[in-house]
Design a protein around this motif. Structure first.
Motif, PDB file in Angstrom:
ATOM      1  N   SER A  40      -9.499   6.840   2.533  1.00  0.00           N
ATOM      2  CA  SER A  40      -8.359   6.010   2.931  1.00  0.00           C
ATOM      3  C   SER A  40      -7.453   5.672   1.749  1.00  0.00           C
ATOM      4  N   ASP A  67     -13.061   7.189  -1.567  1.00  0.00           N
ATOM      5  CA  ASP A  67     -12.697   6.579  -0.283  1.00  0.00           C
ATOM      6  C   ASP A  67     -11.461   7.311   0.233  1.00  0.00           C
ATOM      7  N   ARG A  84      -3.790  13.246   5.676  1.00  0.00           N
ATOM      8  CA  ARG A  84      -4.838  12.582   6.458  1.00  0.00           C
ATOM      9  C   ARG A  84      -5.897  13.604   6.867  1.00  0.00           C
TER      10      ARG A  84
END
Length: 348
Positions: free
Chosen positions: A22, A20, A30
Motif C-alpha cells: 500500500s 507494504d 496497484r
C-alpha cells in the motif's frame, strides 16, 4: 523546470516501506509488490544518488521504482532528469534500443508518512557487464568477443546521435539474457539539445581520462575515452582467459593509476601482458588510449564499430607508438627515428 519537490529518505527506510504494497502510490501500479530476496527483504540496487527497487505483479512486466536517498541528491537532479527523459523517449527506437524509458512522478512511495517522488521504469533482466564477465570467465572468449562487438555498435549509434552517457562503465551496462545491451543510470546523460550543462558527475575514475574530473560542462565527446577503455578490456579478456576477473570488481582490467600518464599506462602489467597477445585490434586500442592521455578530451577519437558502413576516413597517429617521435608529415608510414610502422585509426 520541474515543479516536483525533491524529498529523500534513508535507503533502509525505503526498503522497509516498500514491503507494504500500500506504500506504492501510483494508481497504475496497484497489485504490484516488492520482489523479495531469500532473506525476505525487498530486492534493491543502490546507486550513487538513488535506490532502485524491483516490484512484480502476476502476468505483468516487472517494474523498477527509483527513489532518491539522503546525501548527494539535490533539487536540480529532478529538473535535469526531466530533460533526460525527453532525450531518451525521442531516441528509444528499433535502431537505438539501448535505453529504458522512464517517467518521473511526484507521489511514488510513502516512507514514514512522507510521500517521496521518484522514477518508474521497466525492470530489465540481465547482469551488469562486470558480473557477466565474471560469470562467463571459464567459458570460451567467443561470448565476450560478441559482447565487445555489440558494445562497439552501441557506441557508434550513440555517438552518431550525439548522446553521451557521462558515466560509462561496466556497472552501468546491462547484458540481457539474449546478449543484447542496455545502458542504465542516466544522472549524467547529455545531448546538445539540452543546452550548456554544468558537470556534477565525473564518472568512475577507473574508466575516465584524468582531465574529466576538472571538466566544467558535459560534452558529447566525454564518453570517448571510456569507450576505448571498455572495448580494449573486452578484447583482451576475450583473447586471454587469465585476464578475466576472479572476483566482482567495478573496473574491468584497468585502474585509475594506469591513466596518470602515458608511461604509467605503457608500463603497466596489464598492457605489457596484452601486447604479448599480438592482436592487432588490441594493439590499436592500447595505442589510442596511450595517446589519448596526452590529448585534451575534445581531441580523443570515438570508438569505431569496424563492421559499420559509416567508417570512411583513416587518420594516422601524430606520434610513434614505439619511441614517441612526432611525425612531421602524414606522408611518413614508418618512424624516421626507430623505424616502427605508424599506427592509424578510422572514424566516420
Amino acid at each position: 523546470m520541474s515543479r516536483i519537490k525533491l524529498k529523500t529518505a534513508k535507503g533502509m527506510d525505503i526498503r522497509d516501506a516498500v514491503l507494504d504494497a500500500s506504500s506504492i502510490l501510483p494508481v497504475n501500479l496497484r497489485g504490484y509488490s516488492a520482489q523479495l530476496t531469500v532473506d525476505g527483504e525487498a530486492y534493491a540496487l543502490k546507486g550513487g544518488f538513488a535506490l532502485s527497487i524491483k516490484i512484480v505483479k502476476p502476468n505483468n512486466k516487472p517494474q523498477c521504482l527509483r527513489c532518491w536517498t539522503d546525501g548527494k541528491a539535490d533539487e536540480s537532479q529532478i529538473d535535469y532528469l526531466v530533460e533526460v527523459a525527453d532525450i531518451i523517449n525521442k531516441n528509444n527506437d528499433k535502431d537505438c534500443p539501448y535505453f529504458i524509458g522512464f517517467n518521473i512522478v511526484e507521489r511514488l512511495l510513502k516512507v514514514d508518512g512522507i510521500e517521496l517522488p521518484g522514477l518508474i521504469m521497466d525492470w530489465v533482466e540481465g547482469e551488469t557487464l562486470n558480473k557477466y564477465i565474471m560469470a562467463n570467465s571459464g567459458h570460451s572468449g567467443a561470448q565476450i568477443k560478441l559482447v565487445a562487438q555489440k558494445f562497439a555498435k552501441m557506441c557508434n549509434i550513440l555517438n552518431s546521435r550525439k548522446i553521451s552517457h557521462g558515466d560509462l562503465s561496466a556497472v552501468n551496462i546491462i547484458v540481457k539474457p539474449d546478449g543484447n545491451l542496455k545502458v542504465i543510470d542516466y544522472d549524467s546523460l547529455y545531448s546538445p539539445s539540452m543546452g550548456r550543462k554544468v558537470q556534477y558527475i565525473a564518472g568512475i575514475k577507473d574508466y575516465q581520462h584524468p582531465q574529466r574530473e576538472s571538466a566544467t560542462y558535459y560534452e558529447t565527446y566525454m564518453d570517448y575515452f571510456s569507450q576505448h577503455v571498455i572495448y580494449a578490456a573486452l578484447l583482451i579478456m576475450a583473447n586471454n582467459a587469465s585476464a578475466r576477473p576472479s572476483q566482482q570488481l567495478k573496473n574491468l582490467l584497468f585502474t585509475e593509476s594506469e591513466f596518470s600518464s602515458p608511461s604509467s599506462f605503457r608500463n603497466s602489467s596489464v598492457v605489457k601482458s596484452a601486447r604479448k597477445l599480438r592482436v592487432s585490434d588490441i594493439d590499436r586500442e592500447l595505442d589510442i588510449i596511450e595517446r589519448a592521455l596526452n590529448l585534451p578530451l575534445s581531441q580523443i577519437p570515438p570508438l569505431v564499430d569496424s563492421s559499420s558502413p559509416m567508417v570512411k576516413t583513416i587518420h594516422k597517429f601524430a606520434f610513434c607508438s614505439a619511441c614517441g617521435n612526432k611525425f612531421s608529415s602524414d606522408e611518413f608510414d614508418y618512424c624516421t627515428v626507430c623505424g616502427a610502422k605508424r599506427n592509424s585509426y578510422t572514424i566516420e
